[in-house]
Design a protein around this motif. Sequence first.
Motif, PDB file in Angstrom:
ATOM      1  N   GLU A 128       0.216   4.233  -0.961  1.00  0.00           N
ATOM      2  CA  GLU A 128      -0.472   5.443  -0.512  1.00  0.00           C
ATOM      3  C   GLU A 128      -0.308   5.656   0.990  1.00  0.00           C
ATOM      4  O   GLU A 128      -0.086   6.761   1.456  1.00  0.00           O
ATOM      5  CB  GLU A 128      -1.958   5.336  -0.861  1.00  0.00           C
ATOM      6  N   ARG A 129      -0.397   4.588   1.764  1.00  0.00           N
ATOM      7  CA  ARG A 129      -0.236   4.672   3.214  1.00  0.00           C
ATOM      8  C   ARG A 129       1.194   4.385   3.654  1.00  0.00           C
ATOM      9  O   ARG A 129       1.517   4.484   4.829  1.00  0.00           O
ATOM     10  CB  ARG A 129      -1.170   3.680   3.908  1.00  0.00           C
TER      11      ARG A 129
ATOM     12  N   GLU B 254     -10.096  -1.831   9.703  1.00  0.00           N
ATOM     13  CA  GLU B 254      -9.828  -0.398   9.649  1.00  0.00           C
ATOM     14  C   GLU B 254      -8.332  -0.152   9.771  1.00  0.00           C
ATOM     15  O   GLU B 254      -7.683  -0.630  10.700  1.00  0.00           O
ATOM     16  CB  GLU B 254     -10.561   0.325  10.772  1.00  0.00           C
TER      17      GLU B 254
ATOM     18  N   ASP C 271       0.856  -1.181   0.000  1.00  0.00           N
ATOM     19  CA  ASP C 271       0.000   0.000   0.000  1.00  0.00           C
ATOM     20  C   ASP C 271       0.894   1.234   0.000  1.00  0.00           C
ATOM     21  O   ASP C 271       1.272   1.745   1.050  1.00  0.00           O
ATOM     22  CB  ASP C 271      -0.913  -0.027   1.232  1.00  0.00           C
TER      23      ASP C 271
ATOM     24  N   ALA D 189      -6.950  -3.785  -0.667  1.00  0.00           N
ATOM     25  CA  ALA D 189      -7.361  -2.433  -0.280  1.00  0.00           C
ATOM     26  C   ALA D 189      -8.824  -2.271  -0.674  1.00  0.00           C
ATOM     27  O   ALA D 189      -9.198  -2.521  -1.823  1.00  0.00           O
ATOM     28  CB  ALA D 189      -6.492  -1.397  -0.978  1.00  0.00           C
ATOM     29  N   TYR D 190      -9.664  -1.878   0.278  1.00  0.00           N
ATOM     30  CA  TYR D 190     -11.094  -1.737   0.007  1.00  0.00           C
ATOM     31  C   TYR D 190     -11.451  -0.278  -0.296  1.00  0.00           C
ATOM     32  O   TYR D 190     -12.111   0.012  -1.271  1.00  0.00           O
ATOM     33  CB  TYR D 190     -11.905  -2.260   1.192  1.00  0.00           C
ATOM     34  N   ASN D 191     -11.006   0.606   0.587  1.00  0.00           N
ATOM     35  CA  ASN D 191     -11.210   2.042   0.372  1.00  0.00           C
ATOM     36  C   ASN D 191     -10.116   2.787   1.128  1.00  0.00           C
ATOM     37  O   ASN D 191      -9.118   2.187   1.520  1.00  0.00           O
ATOM     38  CB  ASN D 191     -12.629   2.491   0.772  1.00  0.00           C
ATOM     39  N   GLN D 192     -10.314   4.071   1.364  1.00  0.00           N
ATOM     40  CA  GLN D 192      -9.285   4.894   2.012  1.00  0.00           C
ATOM     41  C   GLN D 192      -8.981   4.451   3.441  1.00  0.00           C
ATOM     42  O   GLN D 192      -7.901   4.710   3.951  1.00  0.00           O
ATOM     43  CB  GLN D 192      -9.740   6.362   2.045  1.00  0.00           C
ATOM     44  N   THR D 193      -9.938   3.801   4.098  1.00  0.00           N
ATOM     45  CA  THR D 193      -9.783   3.504   5.521  1.00  0.00           C
ATOM     46  C   THR D 193      -9.803   2.023   5.882  1.00  0.00           C
ATOM     47  O   THR D 193      -9.561   1.680   7.034  1.00  0.00           O
ATOM     48  CB  THR D 193     -10.897   4.200   6.330  1.00  0.00           C
ATOM     49  N   HIS D 194     -10.097   1.146   4.926  1.00  0.00           N
ATOM     50  CA  HIS D 194     -10.261  -0.268   5.261  1.00  0.00           C
ATOM     51  C   HIS D 194      -9.574  -1.206   4.267  1.00  0.00           C
ATOM     52  O   HIS D 194      -9.461  -0.901   3.082  1.00  0.00           O
ATOM     53  CB  HIS D 194     -11.751  -0.637   5.298  1.00  0.00           C
TER      54      HIS D 194
ATOM     55  N   TYR E 255     -13.649  -6.713   7.199  1.00  0.00           N
ATOM     56  CA  TYR E 255     -13.058  -5.426   6.859  1.00  0.00           C
ATOM     57  C   TYR E 255     -12.221  -4.978   8.042  1.00  0.00           C
ATOM     58  O   TYR E 255     -12.671  -5.053   9.181  1.00  0.00           O
ATOM     59  CB  TYR E 255     -14.146  -4.394   6.553  1.00  0.00           C
TER      60      TYR E 255
END
Length: 110
Positions: free
Chosen positions: A28-29, A108, A26, A86-91, A106
């Motif tokens: 992005e993170r 977080e 990931d 990766a599911y979305n911005q937070t999960h 999911y």
Amino acid sequence: EMLESNNIIHFNGLANSSSYHTFLLDEERGRLYVGAKDHIFSFNLVNIKEYQKIVWPVSHSRRDECKWAGKDILRECANFIKVLKAYNQTHLYACGTGAFHPVCTYIEVG
């Protein structure tokens, strides 16, 4: 050559486990997620020595069912993480074997 450069960091991981089969990078993170036996590790890409772990074991009842089915309780009756997405911005979306009863959730990650 890599050993001589002193750029290798050893990760001892979990005792008696070599079940590190699922990876999610990931960028992005700035994290590397690694699925293992009953655990998900989250490594910091800037400082790979810095990591967190999420414990996700199989339930006692599922472990017992697995054992009663004749499976090896130490090697087979666990929650081996097989999917990290990766599911979305937070999960993240994660799935494990759940001792032969697949389970997904999911998670977080902020």
